[in-house]
Design a protein around this motif. Structure first.
Motif, PDB file in Angstrom:
ATOM      1  N   THR A  89       0.865  -1.182   0.000  1.00 27.00           N
ATOM      2  CA  THR A  89       0.000   0.000   0.000  1.00 27.00           C
ATOM      3  C   THR A  89       0.899   1.229   0.000  1.00 27.00           C
ATOM      4  N   GLU A  90       0.713   2.073  -0.999  1.00 27.33           N
ATOM      5  CA  GLU A  90       1.586   3.245  -1.144  1.00 27.33           C
ATOM      6  C   GLU A  90       0.741   4.475  -1.446  1.00 27.33           C
ATOM      7  N   PHE A  91       0.855   5.470  -0.579  1.00 32.69           N
ATOM      8  CA  PHE A  91       0.164   6.749  -0.768  1.00 32.69           C
ATOM      9  C   PHE A  91       1.206   7.797  -1.121  1.00 32.69           C
ATOM     10  N   ARG A  92       0.958   8.504  -2.217  1.00 34.49           N
ATOM     11  CA  ARG A  92       1.893   9.542  -2.667  1.00 34.49           C
ATOM     12  C   ARG A  92       1.131  10.831  -2.956  1.00 34.49           C
ATOM     13  N   LEU A  93       1.705  11.932  -2.549  1.00 30.80           N
ATOM     14  CA  LEU A  93       1.109  13.246  -2.775  1.00 30.80           C
ATOM     15  C   LEU A  93       2.133  14.170  -3.406  1.00 30.80           C
ATOM     16  N   ASN A  94       1.747  14.799  -4.506  1.00 30.44           N
ATOM     17  CA  ASN A  94       2.573  15.810  -5.185  1.00 30.44           C
ATOM     18  C   ASN A  94       3.923  15.277  -5.650  1.00 30.44           C
ATOM     19  N   GLU A  95       3.985  14.007  -5.994  1.00 30.91           N
ATOM     20  CA  GLU A  95       5.198  13.463  -6.615  1.00 30.91           C
ATOM     21  C   GLU A  95       5.101  13.749  -8.110  1.00 30.91           C
ATOM     22  N   ARG A  96       5.705  14.833  -8.538  1.00 32.88           N
ATOM     23  CA  ARG A  96       5.421  15.420  -9.839  1.00 32.88           C
ATOM     24  C   ARG A  96       5.823  14.538 -11.019  1.00 32.88           C
ATOM     25  N   ARG A  97       6.811  13.699 -10.843  1.00 37.46           N
ATOM     26  CA  ARG A  97       7.243  12.870 -11.970  1.00 37.46           C
ATOM     27  C   ARG A  97       6.167  11.869 -12.390  1.00 37.46           C
ATOM     28  N   SER A  98       5.166  11.656 -11.513  1.00 39.53           N
ATOM     29  CA  SER A  98       4.092  10.712 -11.832  1.00 39.53           C
ATOM     30  C   SER A  98       2.845  11.404 -12.366  1.00 39.53           C
ATOM     31  N   PHE A  99       2.870  12.734 -12.513  1.00 36.58           N
ATOM     32  CA  PHE A  99       1.692  13.472 -12.962  1.00 36.58           C
ATOM     33  C   PHE A  99       1.511  13.363 -14.470  1.00 36.58           C
ATOM     34  N   PRO A 100       0.268  13.328 -14.950  1.00 37.13           N
ATOM     35  CA  PRO A 100       0.025  13.570 -16.378  1.00 37.13           C
ATOM     36  C   PRO A 100       0.460  14.994 -16.736  1.00 37.13           C
ATOM     37  N   HIS A 101       0.764  15.212 -17.990  1.00 38.29           N
ATOM     38  CA  HIS A 101       1.315  16.504 -18.404  1.00 38.29           C
ATOM     39  C   HIS A 101       0.374  17.657 -18.066  1.00 38.29           C
ATOM     40  N   VAL A 102      -0.924  17.484 -18.302  1.00 37.47           N
ATOM     41  CA  VAL A 102      -1.864  18.576 -18.068  1.00 37.47           C
ATOM     42  C   VAL A 102      -1.952  18.912 -16.577  1.00 37.47           C
ATOM     43  N   ILE A 103      -1.833  17.920 -15.715  1.00 37.15           N
ATOM     44  CA  ILE A 103      -1.863  18.161 -14.276  1.00 37.15           C
ATOM     45  C   ILE A 103      -0.547  18.769 -13.808  1.00 37.15           C
ATOM     46  N   LEU A 104       0.550  18.355 -14.400  1.00 37.62           N
ATOM     47  CA  LEU A 104       1.862  18.874 -14.029  1.00 37.62           C
ATOM     48  C   LEU A 104       1.915  20.384 -14.204  1.00 37.62           C
ATOM     49  N   GLU A 105       1.413  20.875 -15.312  1.00 36.34           N
ATOM     50  CA  GLU A 105       1.441  22.319 -15.574  1.00 36.34           C
ATOM     51  C   GLU A 105       0.600  23.091 -14.559  1.00 36.34           C
ATOM     52  N   ARG A 106      -0.602  22.610 -14.307  1.00 34.44           N
ATOM     53  CA  ARG A 106      -1.498  23.347 -13.421  1.00 34.44           C
ATOM     54  C   ARG A 106      -1.024  23.298 -11.972  1.00 34.44           C
ATOM     55  N   ALA A 107      -0.531  22.134 -11.544  1.00 29.43           N
ATOM     56  CA  ALA A 107      -0.064  22.010 -10.166  1.00 29.43           C
ATOM     57  C   ALA A 107       1.157  22.886  -9.914  1.00 29.43           C
ATOM     58  N   ALA A 108       2.011  23.027 -10.919  1.00 34.46           N
ATOM     59  CA  ALA A 108       3.209  23.855 -10.764  1.00 34.46           C
ATOM     60  C   ALA A 108       2.846  25.327 -10.618  1.00 34.46           C
ATOM     61  N   GLU A 109       1.772  25.755 -11.270  1.00 39.53           N
ATOM     62  CA  GLU A 109       1.383  27.166 -11.233  1.00 39.53           C
ATOM     63  C   GLU A 109       0.661  27.537  -9.948  1.00 39.53           C
ATOM     64  N   GLY A 110       0.072  26.564  -9.257  1.00 38.24           N
ATOM     65  CA  GLY A 110      -0.745  26.893  -8.086  1.00 38.24           C
ATOM     66  C   GLY A 110      -0.367  26.120  -6.848  1.00 38.24           C
ATOM     67  N   GLN A 111       0.907  26.101  -6.497  1.00 39.56           N
ATOM     68  CA  GLN A 111       1.337  25.358  -5.318  1.00 39.56           C
ATOM     69  C   GLN A 111       0.828  26.018  -4.040  1.00 39.56           C
ATOM     70  N   VAL A 112       0.265  25.215  -3.175  1.00 35.18           N
ATOM     71  CA  VAL A 112      -0.141  25.707  -1.863  1.00 35.18           C
ATOM     72  C   VAL A 112       1.053  25.655  -0.923  1.00 35.18           C
ATOM     73  N   ARG A 113       0.926  26.298   0.207  1.00 36.94           N
ATOM     74  CA  ARG A 113       1.943  26.154   1.251  1.00 36.94           C
ATOM     75  C   ARG A 113       1.521  24.977   2.125  1.00 36.94           C
ATOM     76  N   LEU A 114       2.102  23.840   1.822  1.00 39.48           N
ATOM     77  CA  LEU A 114       1.731  22.601   2.501  1.00 39.48           C
ATOM     78  C   LEU A 114       2.518  22.503   3.807  1.00 39.48           C
ATOM     79  N   GLU A 115       1.846  22.776   4.910  1.00 38.24           N
ATOM     80  CA  GLU A 115       2.530  22.826   6.203  1.00 38.24           C
ATOM     81  C   GLU A 115       2.711  21.436   6.814  1.00 38.24           C
ATOM     82  N   SER A 116       1.735  20.544   6.623  1.00 37.15           N
ATOM     83  CA  SER A 116       1.864  19.214   7.206  1.00 37.15           C
ATOM     84  C   SER A 116       0.926  18.247   6.492  1.00 37.15           C
TER      85      SER A 116
END
Length: 433
Positions: free
Chosen positions: A245-272
């Motif tokens: 069982t593996e949970f991954r969040l914001n591991e960008r190398r696994s993103f589809p191209h369309v998601i990669l672009e949008r996620a890069a432009e709108g990064q939140v401040r992920l505190e925890s």
């Protein structure tokens, strides 16, 4: 063996002042989520939208300050509960968004690499009105201070927090994301109307909380899991299964191209990130990529009513799902402070991996194998008896009794079965000489 899925989630936001935000609206795809569509482009909104926008730009002396103020991404603490072994037909994923400094938040996005329908998403805010559940979710003593139509306010020893009610049909949109050669992904959006309620000036509490449940069934059930069975053909009544069982969040190398672009432009401040994996105690933990922070038995009296949210009504002959016999594993990551500047360094990503072993019953397979082996053994015995009779007839020896014939034939068949093993041992012994 279940097909492994790429269980990498993506989290990002859009600012109120994002020039492209009006072109990325939730109802602009072919998917029918059962909700009214929003405007897809400023041009399609007509001159009235442009006029109102111009009017807003000159609306009082504070408007210029708002434009000149730098964009501040929202501060997010993420709570993730992955529930396993509740049902053979589904798992579910609980996501809690703890939000602060949301003045620039217009929409919040969560991408899952699996097909999700709007009917599979439920609001958990009412479940948090139970005092024991509320304290367990936030791991601190909290009490409801005041209730309103669309939220309620809780108070702890250190802060006040607004828990927002969410109507999935009104406040959330679900859009498919086609991925070539892979199952369709899904973007779940907290829409502008919900974010506007969070930023309402009447809501003076600095902390806001939204908690959702996403049912994972069909292809999505194995979103975070891969299961492998042993390849041996032994006659055991059980089969040893290895499950990862593996949970991954914001591991960008696994993103589809369309998601990669949008996620890069709108990064939140992920505190925890607080990640909890809850599953049956029958699964034995094998390994994990890092030590979990806590592990304990789940308290059934606290969590059983919480589990029922969104679940189908139990049949007459079956009881309600309960949290008995469940173990909860917790992993956590928290933003660190830079030693030179003393400023926080927010999280870029998060990964939690664990493997489990369980012995699954295979009584039916054992029964079929026993019948097959018995049938083959009986046939071989008949062939051996027939051959023995012919051999004795050639040398004109009298026929043996049934008992002696079976004993001699069984001995010969046993030697034949053991011959490969003895040959292998003799071969290894010969090589050592």
């Amino acid at each position: 063996m279940n097909l492994p899925m790429n269980g990498t989630l993506a989290l990002w936001y859009e600012s109120k002042r994002d020039p492209d935000s009006d072109e990325r609206v939730n109802a602009c795809t072919a998917a029918d989520t059962g909700m009214e569509g929003e405007v897809c482009d400023k041009a399609t909104a007509g001159p009235q939208a442009e006029a109102s926008e111009e009017a807003g730009a000159i609306e009082g002396p504070g408007a210029r300050e708002e434009v000149d103020r730098p964009i501040v991404p929202p501060l997010v603490r993420l709570h993730v509960n992955l529930w396993r072994d509740i049902s053979k037909k589904f798992n579910f994923l609980d996501i809690g968004f703890h939000l602060e400094e949301t003045a620039d938040l217009d929409r919040l996005y969560l991408y899952l690499p699996a097909p999700i329908e709007i009917a599979s998403i439920y609001d958990l805010s009412n479940a948090l009105k139970d005092a024991d559940t509320l304290n367990a979710v936030f791991n601190e003593v909290a009490a409801i201070e005041r209730e309103a139509d669309e939220h309620f306010i809780i108070k702890t020893d250190t802060s006040r927090r607004i828990i927002h009610h969410v109507d999935p049909a009104r406040d959330i949109s679900v859009l498919p994301v086609p991925i070539p050669g892979r199952p369709c992904g899904t973007t779940i959006t907290l829409k502008s109307a919900l974010c506007a309620r969070i930023n309402d000036q009447k809501n003076r509490a600095p902390q806001h909380y939204v908690r959702l449940r996403i049912f994972l069934h069909g292809d999505a059930q194995n979103l975070f899991t891969t299961e492998d069975g042993a390849t041996s053909l032994g006659l055991s009544l059980t089969q040893d299964m290895l499950e990862t069982t593996e949970f991954r969040l914001n591991e960008r190398r696994s993103f589809p191209h369309v998601i990669l672009e949008r996620a890069a432009e709108g990064q939140v401040r992920l505190e925890s990130v607080h990640y909890f994996l809850i599953r049956s105690k029958d699964h034995q933990l094998g390994s994990q990529h890092q030590n979990f922070r806590k592990v304990r038995h789940l308290e059934p009296d606290i969590w059983t009513s919480y589990l029922l949210v969104g679940q189908p009504a139990p049949r007459k002959w079956s009881g309600k799902p309960r949290a008995d016999g469940m173990i909860i594993y917790q992993w956590r990551a928290i933003a660190r402070k830079d030693k030179a500047t003393n400023k926080p360094v927010y999280l870029d990503d998060f990964i939690a991996y664990a493997s489990f072993r369980i012995a699954k019953d295979k009584i039916l397979a054992y029964f079929v194998a026993a019948l097959a082996i018995g049938g083959v053994g009986s046939a071989l015995l008949n062939v051996g008896l027939s051959g023995l009779a012919r051999f004795l007839k050639i040398f004109e020896w009298g026929p043996l009794g049934v008992g002696w014939s079976n004993l001699i034939t069984g001995f010969i068949l046993g030697l034949a079965a053991l011959a490969p093993m003895w040959f292998s041992k003799l071969k290894r012994w010969w090589r050592k000489l």
